[in-house]
Design a protein around this motif. Structure first.
Motif, PDB file in Angstrom:
ATOM      1  N   ASP A 149       3.132  -0.283  -4.188  1.00 47.80           N
ATOM      2  CA  ASP A 149       2.507   0.812  -4.867  1.00 47.80           C
ATOM      3  C   ASP A 149       3.556   1.726  -5.772  1.00 47.80           C
ATOM      4  O   ASP A 149       3.230   2.856  -5.810  1.00 47.80           O
ATOM      5  CB  ASP A 149       1.529   1.571  -3.970  1.00 47.80           C
ATOM      6  N   VAL A 154       8.235   7.268  -8.616  1.00 45.56           N
ATOM      7  CA  VAL A 154       9.252   7.182  -7.398  1.00 45.56           C
ATOM      8  C   VAL A 154      10.455   6.618  -7.726  1.00 45.56           C
ATOM      9  O   VAL A 154      10.587   5.612  -8.675  1.00 45.56           O
ATOM     10  CB  VAL A 154       8.156   6.405  -6.137  1.00 45.56           C
ATOM     11  N   SER A 175      15.391   7.841  -1.322  1.00 50.69           N
ATOM     12  CA  SER A 175      14.761   9.356  -1.396  1.00 50.69           C
ATOM     13  C   SER A 175      15.213   9.978  -2.662  1.00 50.69           C
ATOM     14  O   SER A 175      16.000   9.438  -3.483  1.00 50.69           O
ATOM     15  CB  SER A 175      15.294   9.837  -0.100  1.00 50.69           C
ATOM     16  N   ILE A 273       9.091  -2.508   3.678  1.00 45.37           N
ATOM     17  CA  ILE A 273       7.968  -2.027   4.179  1.00 45.37           C
ATOM     18  C   ILE A 273       8.274  -2.170   5.671  1.00 45.37           C
ATOM     19  O   ILE A 273       7.980  -0.990   6.560  1.00 45.37           O
ATOM     20  CB  ILE A 273       6.739  -2.669   3.824  1.00 45.37           C
ATOM     21  N   LYS A 278       7.535   2.450   2.676  1.00 46.81           N
ATOM     22  CA  LYS A 278       6.485   3.159   2.537  1.00 46.81           C
ATOM     23  C   LYS A 278       6.290   4.612   2.604  1.00 46.81           C
ATOM     24  O   LYS A 278       6.025   5.556   1.823  1.00 46.81           O
ATOM     25  CB  LYS A 278       5.149   2.621   3.043  1.00 46.81           C
ATOM     26  N   GLU A 279       7.220   4.986   3.521  1.00 52.75           N
ATOM     27  CA  GLU A 279       7.176   6.297   4.275  1.00 52.75           C
ATOM     28  C   GLU A 279       8.418   7.152   3.126  1.00 52.75           C
ATOM     29  O   GLU A 279       7.829   8.278   2.871  1.00 52.75           O
ATOM     30  CB  GLU A 279       7.703   6.190   5.763  1.00 52.75           C
ATOM     31  N   LEU A 281       8.854   6.232   0.057  1.00 51.25           N
ATOM     32  CA  LEU A 281       7.934   6.520  -1.377  1.00 51.25           C
ATOM     33  C   LEU A 281       7.173   7.616  -0.974  1.00 51.25           C
ATOM     34  O   LEU A 281       6.740   8.364  -2.110  1.00 51.25           O
ATOM     35  CB  LEU A 281       7.645   5.329  -1.857  1.00 51.25           C
ATOM     36  N   ASP A 282       6.421   7.581  -0.107  1.00 46.90           N
ATOM     37  CA  ASP A 282       5.299   8.592   0.342  1.00 46.90           C
ATOM     38  C   ASP A 282       6.056  10.012   0.168  1.00 46.90           C
ATOM     39  O   ASP A 282       5.388  11.022  -0.338  1.00 46.90           O
ATOM     40  CB  ASP A 282       4.891   8.457   1.608  1.00 46.90           C
ATOM     41  N   ARG A 283       7.251  10.226   0.764  1.00 47.91           N
ATOM     42  CA  ARG A 283       7.722  11.551   0.817  1.00 47.91           C
ATOM     43  C   ARG A 283       8.286  11.878  -0.583  1.00 47.91           C
ATOM     44  O   ARG A 283       8.282  13.164  -1.075  1.00 47.91           O
ATOM     45  CB  ARG A 283       8.961  11.652   1.827  1.00 47.91           C
ATOM     46  N   ARG A 285       6.607  11.103  -3.441  1.00 43.22           N
ATOM     47  CA  ARG A 285       5.280  11.441  -4.004  1.00 43.22           C
ATOM     48  C   ARG A 285       4.909  12.738  -3.731  1.00 43.22           C
ATOM     49  O   ARG A 285       4.380  13.468  -4.397  1.00 43.22           O
ATOM     50  CB  ARG A 285       4.347  10.387  -3.843  1.00 43.22           C
ATOM     51  N   ALA A 286       5.127  12.998  -2.331  1.00 45.24           N
ATOM     52  CA  ALA A 286       4.576  14.355  -1.807  1.00 45.24           C
ATOM     53  C   ALA A 286       5.455  15.428  -2.415  1.00 45.24           C
ATOM     54  O   ALA A 286       5.081  16.627  -2.359  1.00 45.24           O
ATOM     55  CB  ALA A 286       4.796  14.269  -0.282  1.00 45.24           C
ATOM     56  N   THR A 307      14.039  13.309   5.985  1.00 44.81           N
ATOM     57  CA  THR A 307      14.186  11.942   5.877  1.00 44.81           C
ATOM     58  C   THR A 307      14.714  11.541   7.139  1.00 44.81           C
ATOM     59  O   THR A 307      15.168  12.251   8.151  1.00 44.81           O
ATOM     60  CB  THR A 307      15.342  11.741   4.920  1.00 44.81           C
TER      61      THR A 307
END
Length: 345
Positions: A149, A154, A175, A273, A278-279, A281-283, A285-286, A307
């Motif tokens: 995704d 990112v 990161s 993954i 995923k974690e 990239l989620d951070r 995005r956040a 991280t």
């Protein structure tokens, strides 16, 4: 190369005239400012060259080069090498960034034409300027990004090569501050045989009438919803063309190669993954960073950025591992090499 083939895929650096003698980024003075609006570039350069700073720069190449020359704000700017070379400004390039410095963006340096997947006439015409090697590499890269995704918002990079030995694709996520990196690599051997024979030699392809939905599903990988879809598939197959399920048009006898390219991209994404991509990239995005000047300070402790120290790779730990079809690659990045200076023309 033909004009439509993929050009230099990586990134390059154009330096201000006052740094014309510099042949590597590590030689720039501490606090030097590089202009880029890419989180992918910032994450990787921050990782390898923590003494550099970064500022947003916008506009087309003309505008960016003018800002570099006139504003005295930037010590250099980071650009896609393919774009500046296609415009005939290769002589402005001071440094080309190798894989160890900068993994490029998905599909970088490749040109594509988008059209309707049932437009037989247009697809058949475009097939004349289809570059097989470029399409296979781009297919694997795009699948890799899709599975994660990912996108331009990112820090995600890739690198690929294709030769008679097979397709080799690398993928990595970072990161925002560059302190965290996950890396994977996969090689797929490309078959020399044709998975699908030509229509005239295969009883699967009727010589008249429409394909059944089952027949199209067998060769297309996705069941058509409408009779018109079956008609368009038949029209393409009559020209030995098929729209692969990844969205890429290819020759019918190359379908198995695109299947392998797709599998290669999925394998890299799945490997990352499992390692926590995923974690990461989620951070990213956040963080919601739009302006690169809002990126976290490199000097801050990584724990304050959320991280995991387990995923942080130090340069001392680098040990390259080449993967095969049966095993995952190491999360460690390839060995570092110096950026090579632009060769004299």
């Amino acid at each position: 190369k033909q004009w439509y083939q993929r050009r230099v895929r990586g990134d390059c650096v154009v330096l201000h005239a006052k740094h014309r003698a510099v042949t590597r980024l590590s030689a720039l003075p501490a606090g030097s400012v590089l202009g880029t609006s890419s989180l992918r570039r910032i994450a990787q350069l921050s990782r390898h060259y923590p003494h550099l700073q970064f500022e947003n720069i916008r506009g087309n190449l003309n505008t960016r080069l003018r800002k570099l020359d006139d504003d005295n704000k930037y010590d250099g700017i980071v650009l896609a090498a393919a774009g500046i070379e296609r415009l005939g400004w290769k002589d402005r390039v001071n440094l080309y960034l190798e894989k160890q410095d900068m993994m490029y963006a998905v599909s970088q340096g490749a040109m594509a034409v988008e059209c309707r997947d049932n437009d037989v006439e247009t697809i058949s015409m475009l097939s004349k300027i289809h570059d097989h090697d470029t399409a296979l590499r781009v297919t694997a890269e795009r699948v890799f990004m899709k599975e994660l995704d990912g996108g331009c918002s990112v820090p995600l990079g890739t690198w690929s090569s294709l030769d008679e030995q097979g397709l080799c694709v690398s993928g990595a996520v970072f990161s925002v501050d560059g302190k965290e990196m996950l890396y994977s690599e996969q090689t797929e051997l490309m078959p020399n045989f044709s998975f699908l024979p030509r229509p005239s030699a295969c009883p699967m392809f009727p010589t008249s009438g429409f394909f059944s939905h089952h027949q199209v599903d067998m060769i297309h990988g996705q069941r058509p919803k409408l009779t018109s879809d079956v008609r368009s598939v038949k029209g393409l197959l009559s020209n030995n063309i098929i729209v692969h399920r990844t969205g890429m048009c290819c020759a019918t006898h190359d379908v198995s190669k695109y299947d392998l390219a797709e599998r290669c991209g999925k394998h890299i994404a799945a490997s990352l993954i499992r390692k926590g991509a995923k974690e990461v990239l989620d951070r990213a995005r956040a963080a919601g960073i739009v302006n690169v000047n809002e990126a976290p300070n490199k000097s801050k402790d990584s724990s304050s950025q959320g991280t995991s120290s387990d995923n942080i790779v130090s340069l001392e730990d680098i040990n390259p591992v080449v993967s095969d079809n049966s095993s995952d690659s190491s999360s460690l990045e390839p060995p570092r090499k110096k950026s090579r200076p632009n060769s004299p023309s």
